[in-house]
Motif scaffolding. Sequence first.
Motif, PDB file in Angstrom:
ATOM      1  N   VAL A 232       0.843  -1.187   0.000  1.00 27.47           N
ATOM      2  CA  VAL A 232       0.000   0.000   0.000  1.00 27.47           C
ATOM      3  C   VAL A 232       0.885   1.246   0.000  1.00 27.47           C
ATOM      4  CG1 VAL A 232      -1.981  -1.097   1.096  1.00 27.47           C
ATOM      5  CG2 VAL A 232      -0.206  -0.073   2.525  1.00 27.47           C
ATOM      6  N   TRP A 233       0.380   2.309  -0.595  1.00 28.60           N
ATOM      7  CA  TRP A 233       1.186   3.512  -0.753  1.00 28.60           C
ATOM      8  C   TRP A 233       1.220   4.375   0.505  1.00 28.60           C
ATOM      9  CZ3 TRP A 233      -0.865   4.932  -6.307  1.00 28.60           C
ATOM     10  CH2 TRP A 233      -0.209   4.135  -7.245  1.00 28.60           C
ATOM     11  N   ILE A 234       0.241   4.196   1.378  1.00 27.17           N
ATOM     12  CA  ILE A 234       0.232   4.926   2.652  1.00 27.17           C
ATOM     13  C   ILE A 234       0.120   3.896   3.771  1.00 27.17           C
ATOM     14  CG2 ILE A 234      -0.934   6.666   4.053  1.00 27.17           C
ATOM     15  CD1 ILE A 234      -2.044   7.846   1.413  1.00 27.17           C
ATOM     16  N   SER A 235       1.130   3.810   4.620  1.00 24.21           N
ATOM     17  CA  SER A 235       1.163   2.795   5.668  1.00 24.21           C
ATOM     18  C   SER A 235       0.207   3.129   6.808  1.00 24.21           C
ATOM     19  CB  SER A 235       2.586   2.655   6.223  1.00 24.21           C
ATOM     20  OG  SER A 235       3.470   2.237   5.213  1.00 24.21           O
ATOM     21  N   MET A 236      -0.190   2.098   7.557  1.00 22.49           N
ATOM     22  CA  MET A 236      -1.105   2.262   8.681  1.00 22.49           C
ATOM     23  C   MET A 236      -0.545   3.256   9.703  1.00 22.49           C
ATOM     24  SD  MET A 236      -2.473  -0.668  11.350  1.00 22.49           S
ATOM     25  CE  MET A 236      -2.753  -1.839  10.040  1.00 22.49           C
ATOM     26  N   GLY A 237      -1.347   4.284  10.014  1.00 21.17           N
ATOM     27  CA  GLY A 237      -0.942   5.268  11.009  1.00 21.17           C
ATOM     28  C   GLY A 237      -0.032   6.363  10.485  1.00 21.17           C
ATOM     29  N   GLU A 238       0.287   6.322   9.180  1.00 22.57           N
ATOM     30  CA  GLU A 238       1.202   7.311   8.605  1.00 22.57           C
ATOM     31  C   GLU A 238       0.456   8.609   8.316  1.00 22.57           C
ATOM     32  OE1 GLU A 238       4.645   7.440   5.116  1.00 22.57           O
ATOM     33  OE2 GLU A 238       2.993   6.033   4.951  1.00 22.57           O
ATOM     34  N   ASP A 239       1.038   9.716   8.735  1.00 28.64           N
ATOM     35  CA  ASP A 239       0.411  11.028   8.572  1.00 28.64           C
ATOM     36  C   ASP A 239       1.024  11.731   7.362  1.00 28.64           C
ATOM     37  OD1 ASP A 239      -1.012  13.356   8.907  1.00 28.64           O
ATOM     38  OD2 ASP A 239       0.252  14.123  10.533  1.00 28.64           O
ATOM     39  N   VAL A 240       0.407  11.543   6.187  1.00 26.02           N
ATOM     40  CA  VAL A 240       0.911  12.161   4.955  1.00 26.02           C
ATOM     41  C   VAL A 240      -0.261  12.738   4.172  1.00 26.02           C
ATOM     42  CG1 VAL A 240       2.888  10.599   4.751  1.00 26.02           C
ATOM     43  CG2 VAL A 240       0.748  10.006   3.618  1.00 26.02           C
ATOM     44  N   ASP A 241       0.054  13.610   3.230  1.00 25.96           N
ATOM     45  CA  ASP A 241      -0.942  14.156   2.324  1.00 25.96           C
ATOM     46  C   ASP A 241      -1.230  13.099   1.251  1.00 25.96           C
ATOM     47  OD1 ASP A 241      -2.450  15.480   0.465  1.00 25.96           O
ATOM     48  OD2 ASP A 241      -0.971  17.028   0.003  1.00 25.96           O
ATOM     49  N   PRO A 242      -2.441  12.521   1.243  1.00 21.03           N
ATOM     50  CA  PRO A 242      -2.739  11.451   0.278  1.00 21.03           C
ATOM     51  C   PRO A 242      -2.521  11.876  -1.176  1.00 21.03           C
ATOM     52  CG  PRO A 242      -4.467  11.579   1.931  1.00 21.03           C
ATOM     53  CD  PRO A 242      -3.579  12.767   2.146  1.00 21.03           C
ATOM     54  N   ALA A 243      -2.893  13.091  -1.519  1.00 25.02           N
ATOM     55  CA  ALA A 243      -2.741  13.554  -2.898  1.00 25.02           C
ATOM     56  C   ALA A 243      -1.273  13.585  -3.307  1.00 25.02           C
ATOM     57  CB  ALA A 243      -3.371  14.939  -3.055  1.00 25.02           C
ATOM     58  N   GLU A 244      -0.438  14.126  -2.424  1.00 18.99           N
ATOM     59  CA  GLU A 244       1.001  14.208  -2.726  1.00 18.99           C
ATOM     60  C   GLU A 244       1.597  12.814  -2.895  1.00 18.99           C
ATOM     61  OE1 GLU A 244       5.065  15.726  -0.475  1.00 18.99           O
ATOM     62  OE2 GLU A 244       3.161  16.699   0.018  1.00 18.99           O
ATOM     63  N   ARG A 245       1.268  11.895  -1.988  1.00 14.73           N
ATOM     64  CA  ARG A 245       1.822  10.534  -2.039  1.00 14.73           C
ATOM     65  C   ARG A 245       1.323   9.783  -3.278  1.00 14.73           C
ATOM     66  NH1 ARG A 245       3.671   7.064   1.833  1.00 14.73           N
ATOM     67  NH2 ARG A 245       4.832   8.902   2.506  1.00 14.73           N
ATOM     68  N   ILE A 246       0.022   9.811  -3.523  1.00 17.04           N
ATOM     69  CA  ILE A 246      -0.539   9.034  -4.632  1.00 17.04           C
ATOM     70  C   ILE A 246      -0.064   9.571  -5.977  1.00 17.04           C
ATOM     71  CG2 ILE A 246      -2.704   8.488  -5.839  1.00 17.04           C
ATOM     72  CD1 ILE A 246      -3.934   8.096  -3.000  1.00 17.04           C
ATOM     73  N   ASN A 247      -0.001  10.879  -6.134  1.00 17.73           N
ATOM     74  CA  ASN A 247       0.495  11.446  -7.396  1.00 17.73           C
ATOM     75  C   ASN A 247       1.965  11.102  -7.611  1.00 17.73           C
ATOM     76  OD1 ASN A 247      -1.922  12.617  -8.300  1.00 17.73           O
ATOM     77  ND2 ASN A 247      -1.627  14.407  -6.989  1.00 17.73           N
ATOM     78  N   ALA A 248       2.726  11.050  -6.525  1.00 21.78           N
ATOM     79  CA  ALA A 248       4.157  10.698  -6.636  1.00 21.78           C
ATOM     80  C   ALA A 248       4.356   9.244  -7.040  1.00 21.78           C
ATOM     81  CB  ALA A 248       4.860  10.978  -5.312  1.00 21.78           C
ATOM     82  N   LEU A 249       3.421   8.373  -6.600  1.00 25.63           N
ATOM     83  CA  LEU A 249       3.626   6.944  -6.813  1.00 25.63           C
ATOM     84  C   LEU A 249       2.829   6.350  -7.990  1.00 25.63           C
ATOM     85  CD1 LEU A 249       3.860   5.608  -3.137  1.00 25.63           C
ATOM     86  CD2 LEU A 249       5.701   5.978  -4.785  1.00 25.63           C
ATOM     87  N   LYS A 250       1.999   7.152  -8.638  1.00 30.40           N
ATOM     88  CA  LYS A 250       1.224   6.647  -9.789  1.00 30.40           C
ATOM     89  C   LYS A 250       2.084   5.927 -10.832  1.00 30.40           C
ATOM     90  CE  LYS A 250      -2.961   9.523 -10.088  1.00 30.40           C
ATOM     91  NZ  LYS A 250      -3.622  10.606 -10.848  1.00 30.40           N
ATOM     92  N   PRO A 251       3.262   6.453 -11.174  1.00 30.25           N
ATOM     93  CA  PRO A 251       4.080   5.776 -12.189  1.00 30.25           C
ATOM     94  C   PRO A 251       4.594   4.400 -11.761  1.00 30.25           C
ATOM     95  CG  PRO A 251       4.810   8.056 -11.864  1.00 30.25           C
ATOM     96  CD  PRO A 251       3.891   7.726 -10.741  1.00 30.25           C
ATOM     97  N   TYR A 252       4.482   4.081 -10.466  1.00 29.08           N
ATOM     98  CA  TYR A 252       5.041   2.831  -9.935  1.00 29.08           C
ATOM     99  C   TYR A 252       3.962   1.763  -9.723  1.00 29.08           C
ATOM    100  CZ  TYR A 252       8.833   6.105  -9.273  1.00 29.08           C
ATOM    101  OH  TYR A 252       9.795   7.059  -9.491  1.00 29.08           O
ATOM    102  N   GLN A 253       2.751   2.038 -10.188  1.00 35.32           N
ATOM    103  CA  GLN A 253       1.672   1.053 -10.094  1.00 35.32           C
ATOM    104  C   GLN A 253       2.062  -0.206 -10.883  1.00 35.32           C
ATOM    105  OE1 GLN A 253      -1.873   1.317 -12.711  1.00 35.32           O
ATOM    106  NE2 GLN A 253      -3.045   1.581 -10.813  1.00 35.32           N
ATOM    107  N   ILE A 254       1.859  -1.379 -10.287  1.00 35.33           N
ATOM    108  CA  ILE A 254       2.096  -2.625 -11.024  1.00 35.33           C
ATOM    109  C   ILE A 254       0.870  -2.887 -11.897  1.00 35.33           C
ATOM    110  CG2 ILE A 254       2.481  -5.101 -10.895  1.00 35.33           C
ATOM    111  CD1 ILE A 254       4.026  -4.727  -8.357  1.00 35.33           C
ATOM    112  N   ASN A 255       1.056  -2.725 -13.193  1.00 36.29           N
ATOM    113  CA  ASN A 255       0.008  -2.986 -14.175  1.00 36.29           C
ATOM    114  C   ASN A 255       0.584  -3.860 -15.286  1.00 36.29           C
ATOM    115  OD1 ASN A 255       1.587  -1.163 -15.693  1.00 36.29           O
ATOM    116  ND2 ASN A 255       0.387   0.576 -14.915  1.00 36.29           N
ATOM    117  N   GLN A 256      -0.212  -4.155 -16.300  1.00 37.87           N
ATOM    118  CA  GLN A 256       0.258  -5.059 -17.350  1.00 37.87           C
ATOM    119  C   GLN A 256       1.464  -4.492 -18.089  1.00 37.87           C
ATOM    120  OE1 GLN A 256      -0.956  -8.252 -17.788  1.00 37.87           O
ATOM    121  NE2 GLN A 256       0.894  -8.415 -19.039  1.00 37.87           N
ATOM    122  N   ALA A 257       1.486  -3.181 -18.286  1.00 37.13           N
ATOM    123  CA  ALA A 257       2.621  -2.566 -18.989  1.00 37.13           C
ATOM    124  C   ALA A 257       3.920  -2.750 -18.205  1.00 37.13           C
ATOM    125  CB  ALA A 257       2.348  -1.081 -19.216  1.00 37.13           C
ATOM    126  N   LEU A 258       3.844  -2.609 -16.879  1.00 38.92           N
ATOM    127  CA  LEU A 258       5.047  -2.779 -16.065  1.00 38.92           C
ATOM    128  C   LEU A 258       5.445  -4.255 -15.984  1.00 38.92           C
ATOM    129  CD1 LEU A 258       6.870  -0.734 -14.732  1.00 38.92           C
ATOM    130  CD2 LEU A 258       5.729  -1.173 -12.563  1.00 38.92           C
TER     131      LEU A 258
END
Length: 342
Positions: A232-258
């Motif tokens: 998961v991109w945000i760990s349990m209890g982690e205090d982060v901005d979801p938008a900042e984290r998810i936008n940063a990690l979108k390119p690292y999604q495991i999909n068919q292309a990857l």
Amino acid sequence: MTNHFQNTSFLKEIDFTTAELNYFIDFALHLKDMKKKNIPHKYLQGKNIALLFEKNSTRTRSAFTVASVDLGAHPEFLGKNDIQFGKKESTSDTAKVLGSMFDGIEFRGFAQETVETLAADSGVPVWNGLTDQWHPTQMIADFMTLKEHFGHLKVLTLTYLGDGRNNMGNSLLVTAAKLGVNIHIGAPESLWPAQDIVDLAKAEAAKHGSDVLLTADPQEAAAGSDALYTDVWISMGEDVDPAERINALKPYQINQALLDATGKDDTIVLHCLPAFHDHKTTVGKQLGEQFHMDALEVTDDVFNGPHSVVFEEAENRLHSIKAVMAATLGDLFIPDSLFDEK
């Protein structure tokens, strides 16, 4: 009787040699086979086990509970409302009390210092079910799954994509290096593991003939990989901005292309779970709709596809935890000579 691991705690991967880690993996495979054949293995008959959970869990709690019962022990669950964890009673005092009543203690929570104190002051084996820094029981299950699938570990290449500086990134980096597995971390530089952990992994990799690669390029990270791994991109209890984290990690999604970017037909996909691979959870639906994504860290077609071994990996939490508990608390014949450096 000799037991190399007798009364040893299992707190972090770096406490163990390569031979010792391989022993836990092979013993876990053996215990899995025994369970499948309905062969009793009551190595902890009559023991009492305290399961301390500062953080909630599905797999870790289930695995430690069933492992205890299979081994002949009695597990007692103590959640965050049942124990003080330093609020009204110090961790050291708690350790001494529990150590006088229980034969072994599992801890899943936040600070690595807590599990280290429990081990230092309880007088019984303590097992780390997860802290913010390390997740060692998950490692035995993960590399057990790799060995089960490929028949060996040396020269395999494992790529971890996502938040590289969480407990999974730390543990995979160091454990792979110690086991001679090439380890790639694909993450933004801001989410790479701490430099001291990278240095430790590189030193171990040099000893065992494996490579360590940290890259912000997900395609480069995936190239040549036998296994793709995410969390998961945000760990349990982690205090982060979801938008900042998810936008940063979108390119690292495991999909068919990857998956295709590995260049291999037999690459497997791993995930320590839970996974936001669809909208069938409250959190997955909320984040998916907010960020216009059908899935977060792994797409549903890959998660439930032919390359995925995530549910075998989840089952292996049971057998690996059972191996750790039996080896460190049971009266097994495990001579020191088995671990002499060759």
